[in-house]
Design an enzyme around this catalytic site. Sequence first.
Site, PDB file in Angstrom:
ATOM      1  N   LYS A 121     -11.566   6.019  -3.473  1.00 54.83           N
ATOM      2  CA  LYS A 121     -10.499   5.630  -2.540  1.00 54.83           C
ATOM      3  C   LYS A 121      -9.191   5.990  -3.226  1.00 54.83           C
ATOM      4  O   LYS A 121      -8.868   5.432  -4.286  1.00 54.83           O
ATOM      5  CB  LYS A 121     -10.613   4.128  -2.286  1.00 54.83           C
ATOM      6  CG  LYS A 121      -9.534   3.480  -1.455  1.00 54.83           C
ATOM      7  CD  LYS A 121      -9.955   2.034  -1.249  1.00 54.83           C
ATOM      8  CE  LYS A 121      -9.078   1.110  -0.487  1.00 54.83           C
ATOM      9  NZ  LYS A 121      -7.672   1.245  -0.575  1.00 54.83           N
TER      10      LYS A 121
HETATM   11  P1  FBP Z   1      -3.590  -0.798   2.619  1.00 57.28           P
HETATM   12  O1  FBP Z   1      -4.280   0.088   3.619  1.00 57.28           O
HETATM   13  O2  FBP Z   1      -2.923  -1.956   3.274  1.00 57.28           O
HETATM   14  O3  FBP Z   1      -2.689  -0.002   1.717  1.00 57.28           O
HETATM   15  O4  FBP Z   1      -4.749  -1.437   1.733  1.00 57.28           O
HETATM   16  C1  FBP Z   1      -5.468  -0.669   0.809  1.00 57.28           C
HETATM   17  C2  FBP Z   1      -5.416  -1.323  -0.534  1.00 57.28           C
HETATM   18  O5  FBP Z   1      -6.098  -0.592  -1.522  1.00 57.28           O
HETATM   19  C3  FBP Z   1      -5.914  -2.751  -0.543  1.00 57.28           C
HETATM   20  O6  FBP Z   1      -7.303  -2.813  -0.723  1.00 57.28           O
HETATM   21  C4  FBP Z   1      -5.127  -3.347  -1.656  1.00 57.28           C
HETATM   22  O7  FBP Z   1      -4.873  -4.691  -1.489  1.00 57.28           O
HETATM   23  C5  FBP Z   1      -3.840  -2.617  -1.595  1.00 57.28           C
HETATM   24  O8  FBP Z   1      -4.063  -1.400  -0.954  1.00 57.28           O
HETATM   25  C6  FBP Z   1      -3.287  -2.355  -2.963  1.00 57.28           C
HETATM   26  O9  FBP Z   1      -2.099  -1.685  -2.799  1.00 57.28           O
HETATM   27  P2  FBP Z   1      -1.116  -1.406  -3.999  1.00 57.28           P
HETATM   28  O10 FBP Z   1      -1.816  -1.777  -5.268  1.00 57.28           O
HETATM   29  O11 FBP Z   1      -0.807   0.056  -3.909  1.00 57.28           O
HETATM   30  O12 FBP Z   1       0.071  -2.233  -3.730  1.00 57.28           O
END
Ligand code: FBP
Length: 264
Positions: free
Chosen positions: A177
């Site tokens: 991811k």
């Molecule tokens: P989003 O689609 O809202 O960006 O979520 C994906 C994700 O990986 C979540 O699982 C996680 O909470 C968040 O993004 C972490 O985002 P970051 O560390 O970039 O702030």
Amino acid sequence: MRPLTDSPLARDGHVLILAYDHGLEHGPTDFADLPSTADPAGVFDLATHDAVTALAVQKGVAEAYYPSYADEITLLAKLNGTSNLWVGEPNSAVNWTVDAAADLGASAVGFTLYGGSNHEVEMAEEFRAIQEDARAHDLPVVMWSYPRGEGVEDDTTPEVIAYAARLALELGADVAKVKYPGSREAMEWAVQSAGPVHVVMSGGSKTDDRSFLESVEAVMAAGGAGLAVGRNVWQRENAAEMLDALGRIVHDGASVDEALAALA
Ligand code: FBP
């Protein structure tokens, strides 16, 4: 490596993971614009949408809500996570074991690796233990591969995202991811770098419908397997319609214009 055709995370080889670990990673500010989103039950309801192939949550939320949805939702157990209150180099506590996640009924596990952080070495060692436990349970592993920290100036350049995807292959994940690197070509590089590992895009902060759907279309055209998305779905009043639109692109191969028709 388990092909997506044989994965609980996918349908017909395509992945649409709904992510809802934000209460830990970002805190309640992510729920402020739409206060109903603070209630996990609403997001579990959304995750029963046909287009969604799995729901990613942390242990506490899973223990409290998943048993009521076990027949309808595929659980992706997010095993590590850290709050936004943490101010050091990027790191992530392991909050959940593979055994306990499997006991609760998880069909897959997820783990964040911050390549480039001063904590990369210990995180990679933690990942090794989890990856081997997951193999023993026959659970696919999704790596949230997010290079950041002192070693990383810009975490979404094509080079960094290709490297992020490659780390997932090198360390034994089934799905990588990664953040969107800004173009279809850059995503193609990430997909090539990951070899047999399936690459999905991380949704990112909420943006306008067309730009978001265009990035999803570019990921699919680049050979990506789909996306794992949180805020761009559940922060919208019309979250179910956005899932309709995403399903059209990810599962049916529709264009952005065709998908936009799902959004009233
Ligand atoms: P989003 O689609 O809202 O960006 O979520 C994906 C994700 O990986 C979540 O699982 C996680 O909470 C968040 O993004 C972490 O985002 P970051 O560390 O970039 O702030």
